[in-house]
Design a protein around this motif. Sequence first.
Motif, PDB file in Angstrom:
ATOM      1  N   ALA A   1      -3.538  -4.786   1.892  1.00  0.00           N
ATOM      2  CA  ALA A   1      -4.296  -4.891   0.640  1.00  0.00           C
ATOM      3  C   ALA A   1      -5.762  -5.116   0.969  1.00  0.00           C
ATOM      4  N   GLU A   2      -6.622  -4.627   0.141  1.00  0.00           N
ATOM      5  CA  GLU A   2      -8.071  -4.858   0.285  1.00  0.00           C
ATOM      6  C   GLU A   2      -8.527  -4.640   1.730  1.00  0.00           C
ATOM      7  N   SER A   3      -8.423  -3.414   2.181  1.00  0.00           N
ATOM      8  CA  SER A   3      -8.644  -3.128   3.603  1.00  0.00           C
ATOM      9  C   SER A   3     -10.085  -3.415   4.063  1.00  0.00           C
TER      10      SER A   3
ATOM     11  N   LEU B   1      -0.607  -0.818  18.249  1.00  0.00           N
ATOM     12  CA  LEU B   1       0.823  -0.538  18.485  1.00  0.00           C
ATOM     13  C   LEU B   1       1.137   0.927  18.207  1.00  0.00           C
ATOM     14  N   GLN B   2       1.709   1.586  19.210  1.00  0.00           N
ATOM     15  CA  GLN B   2       2.127   2.977  19.063  1.00  0.00           C
ATOM     16  C   GLN B   2       3.274   3.028  18.057  1.00  0.00           C
ATOM     17  N   GLY B   3       3.097   3.786  16.984  1.00  0.00           N
ATOM     18  CA  GLY B   3       4.176   3.874  15.985  1.00  0.00           C
ATOM     19  C   GLY B   3       3.842   3.136  14.704  1.00  0.00           C
ATOM     20  N   VAL B   4       2.786   2.323  14.735  1.00  0.00           N
ATOM     21  CA  VAL B   4       2.391   1.620  13.507  1.00  0.00           C
ATOM     22  C   VAL B   4       1.425   2.478  12.711  1.00  0.00           C
ATOM     23  N   GLU B   5       1.626   2.491  11.422  1.00  0.00           N
ATOM     24  CA  GLU B   5       0.722   3.231  10.544  1.00  0.00           C
ATOM     25  C   GLU B   5       0.339   2.299   9.399  1.00  0.00           C
ATOM     26  N   LEU B   6      -0.949   1.990   9.310  1.00  0.00           N
ATOM     27  CA  LEU B   6      -1.379   1.114   8.213  1.00  0.00           C
ATOM     28  C   LEU B   6      -1.504   1.933   6.936  1.00  0.00           C
ATOM     29  N   VAL B   7      -0.965   1.403   5.860  1.00  0.00           N
ATOM     30  CA  VAL B   7      -1.028   2.106   4.575  1.00  0.00           C
ATOM     31  C   VAL B   7      -1.559   1.138   3.526  1.00  0.00           C
ATOM     32  N   SER B   8      -2.133   1.673   2.490  1.00  0.00           N
ATOM     33  CA  SER B   8      -2.741   0.825   1.468  1.00  0.00           C
ATOM     34  C   SER B   8      -1.651   0.332   0.502  1.00  0.00           C
ATOM     35  N   LEU B   9      -1.528  -0.985   0.424  1.00  0.00           N
ATOM     36  CA  LEU B   9      -0.509  -1.551  -0.470  1.00  0.00           C
ATOM     37  C   LEU B   9      -0.906  -2.955  -0.891  1.00  0.00           C
ATOM     38  N   ASP B  10      -0.958  -3.162  -2.191  1.00  0.00           N
ATOM     39  CA  ASP B  10      -1.227  -4.493  -2.744  1.00  0.00           C
ATOM     40  C   ASP B  10      -0.087  -4.805  -3.705  1.00  0.00           C
ATOM     41  N   VAL B  11       0.774  -5.746  -3.329  1.00  0.00           N
ATOM     42  CA  VAL B  11       1.984  -5.982  -4.144  1.00  0.00           C
ATOM     43  C   VAL B  11       1.655  -6.614  -5.498  1.00  0.00           C
ATOM     44  N   THR B  12       0.411  -7.063  -5.666  1.00  0.00           N
ATOM     45  CA  THR B  12       0.057  -7.625  -6.969  1.00  0.00           C
ATOM     46  C   THR B  12      -0.486  -6.550  -7.907  1.00  0.00           C
ATOM     47  N   ASP B  13      -0.583  -5.323  -7.414  1.00  0.00           N
ATOM     48  CA  ASP B  13      -1.186  -4.237  -8.175  1.00  0.00           C
ATOM     49  C   ASP B  13      -0.152  -3.129  -8.387  1.00  0.00           C
TER      50      ASP B  13
END
Lengths: 419, 392
Positions: free
Chosen positions: A203-205, A218-230
Amino acid sequence: MVTPLQKPPKKNPQLRTRVPTLPSHYRSRSALFMAAAAAEGRFMLQVCAEPDCESVQYPARDACACCLSDRLVWQDVSPRGNLIATSTVRTSTNTYFRERTPWRLGTVHLDIGPSVMCHLHSELVVGDEVQLINRLDKSGQSVLLALPLERAQLQEDDMQLRELTCDPKFRRILITDARNPNAYALAKSLLEAGATTVFVGEAESWRPYPDRAKLESLQGVELVSLDVTDTSSVQELAGEFGGKVDILINNARFVRPGGIQGRGDVGFAMDEMQVNYFGMMRLAQAFAPAMTGRSADGVNSAVAWVNVLSVYSLVNNPGFGSFSASNAAAHSLSQCLRAEMAASGVRVVNVYCGPTEDEWHQPLPPPKVPAGTLARELVKALQAGLEDVYVGDIAKDIRRKFMESPKVLEKEMTSLETL
Amino acid sequence: MIKPRKRMGYDGVVVAAPASTPYERYSTETAHWWIAKALRQSIKAAGLTPRDIDGFSVASFSLFPDTAVGLTQHLGLVPRWLDHIPQGGASGPSALRRAARAVQCGDASVVACVAGDTNHVDSFRRMLSSFSRFAQDASYPYGSGGPNACFALLTDYYMREFGVSREDFGRICVTQRDNALRNENAVMKKPLTMDAYLAGREISDPITLFDCVMPVAGAEAFLVMREEDAVAAGIPYAHISATIERHNAFPEDPIQMRGGWAMDIEEFYGMAGHGPESVDLLQTYDDYPVIVMMQMEDLGFCAKGEAARFIADKDLTVSGDFPHNTSGGQLSAGQAGAAGGFIGLVEAIRQVTGTAGATQVANAKRALVSGFGVINYDRGVCTSAALLEGAS
């Protein structure tokens, strides 16, 4: 011999996704005690409590088949026995098994007395000494599976065993909160366990946080945009990635110390509910439909929804009283989610965690749960196919006391010394 | 420990009026319909009317939500003695022995015993998934192979323990098919060769297609009455020399290798006054050939584990030296639910009264009928047997 699991090819979007089917879920109420044991991976049978009897019962009974006493007590018993007969079902009346034939089963004569019919690990042949495990199948009910006494090579790749577990191997996982201090440890453990990709919601990158660089490395990690309050953020990500999430781990958490009177308003309480309760609900509304539709989708079928909860969801800890309450709400919601996902076979796993080793628990005395321990236990539970997991000595202590008497535990937690 | 007393014989009581409906693979009718059909045939054969029936015994799996009680009103019967026997494959001899005592003691004059079930397209699957509490809890979740899988495990064990081969089982299935070809009601109409048996489709190893019965719809019935009434009616009848019944025998055995017969055969033959060597034909419960072997052993025709060799030396056909399941049994005539527990008994009545027609064994006087029923969990729980002797 175990047939090694093959990494699934890229999904062909033109092919139909198989509709999930389930093994039979009908059980007597007595047999549900086995399901409760299976949720924690325990092998328990009823033992007659009459001192001159003590006979072990199976299947679940309401009276002793030896002395007619109704004093049957569920106990952890030896799971070892001898495989005395096997068969391979090639024609089944149940669609789930029809789609998975040939399906082997066997009769195991337990060292403690009864004979049981059980699923079979593919390594086993008649005459083998075996150990049984008690697990939940896709219907959410208890079944027994015989395993070799010594670990087989590629043991977890066995088709029947994998049907009972939520092994991360070759699966894609969404961790919902990159800012939680446990995110890096979780991602690392999952990748080590063979996960194909770990999406980590951020959230809020624009706002920096300590573990970002480590996560990205980390090989295999992909950051994605996610805010569970939104809500729209959650829906947007589900629209894009919903069909690629095989295991969802909801580690989003808002935690502050304090209960009712120590706080001047409901500000923090609303934040706690926004993240811990409504966050889970938003995620479930957005991601559960895609996951439940993909629960029979081959090697990397959608398989588990994991909630990282506080063990104080079971009983209020007044020091973190409002946080406990939000977790109690989340815990209750997880039970609803369990019921709603039951028809798909996607397992809702609840991880009950003791106080964690982080800033918000800084003044608390040990023992506290380091992020690495939580990650290790969570991954182990997925590999073992558990439904309820208690992490840390405090969580295990609370569990024992809760099982014994929720009221006595409440008395203990709310006594004058606690605050 | 209370010792059993010597049992009374069945003097003055006879069994008569065997009736069988033709079987159908799938039926749109109900169990009520099938039961009525066999019942009517039996009552008619005795020259009686439904109001003459003052005792009624029913075995059926597919009557739900009715029981024998609902059937009385449905069929317009006014019995003063009523029984419902949920013993599946053991229900024939069990119904007979209860009815015989009722008639002997005067609680009823004529007891109509009937077993029947329908078979809708999906009813077999539905029945399996809710067959019994233990099956639902502890056997059906494991592959849902139904009785095929449960008996496959017993068969697997039996084959290893006694060095029995599939050919040995095949002899039973092939000879029963020969017998079935004489029975116009049998659903199987084509001969079965050993090669065809061995090439049968795999069902649940080591069980293959021709080891399994075919679920069908149908019903079987007979009457139990006083000898003097049978004589007055001028109908053929048979005496009941002995009966036994046992449930959940040898629960300590880790897997079923013997049934309740083994507990009771001394009493059985003691009551009859003769042994297995004096029996002219044998009707076993043949849901799977391994169970046939178990019955031959436990009923004293050969020692435990010897049935395969015993069979190899015998001719099991109608014209052979050891006539067995002369109507083709369930393996070739079909399994009409609980009527599978009656098929051997009804055929035996025909045999010892000389009314079996095309399947008649020459000079058949004494028949042994045995029943085996209800895979409640991992084994058949109910066993029963009866010895019949034709009235000369």
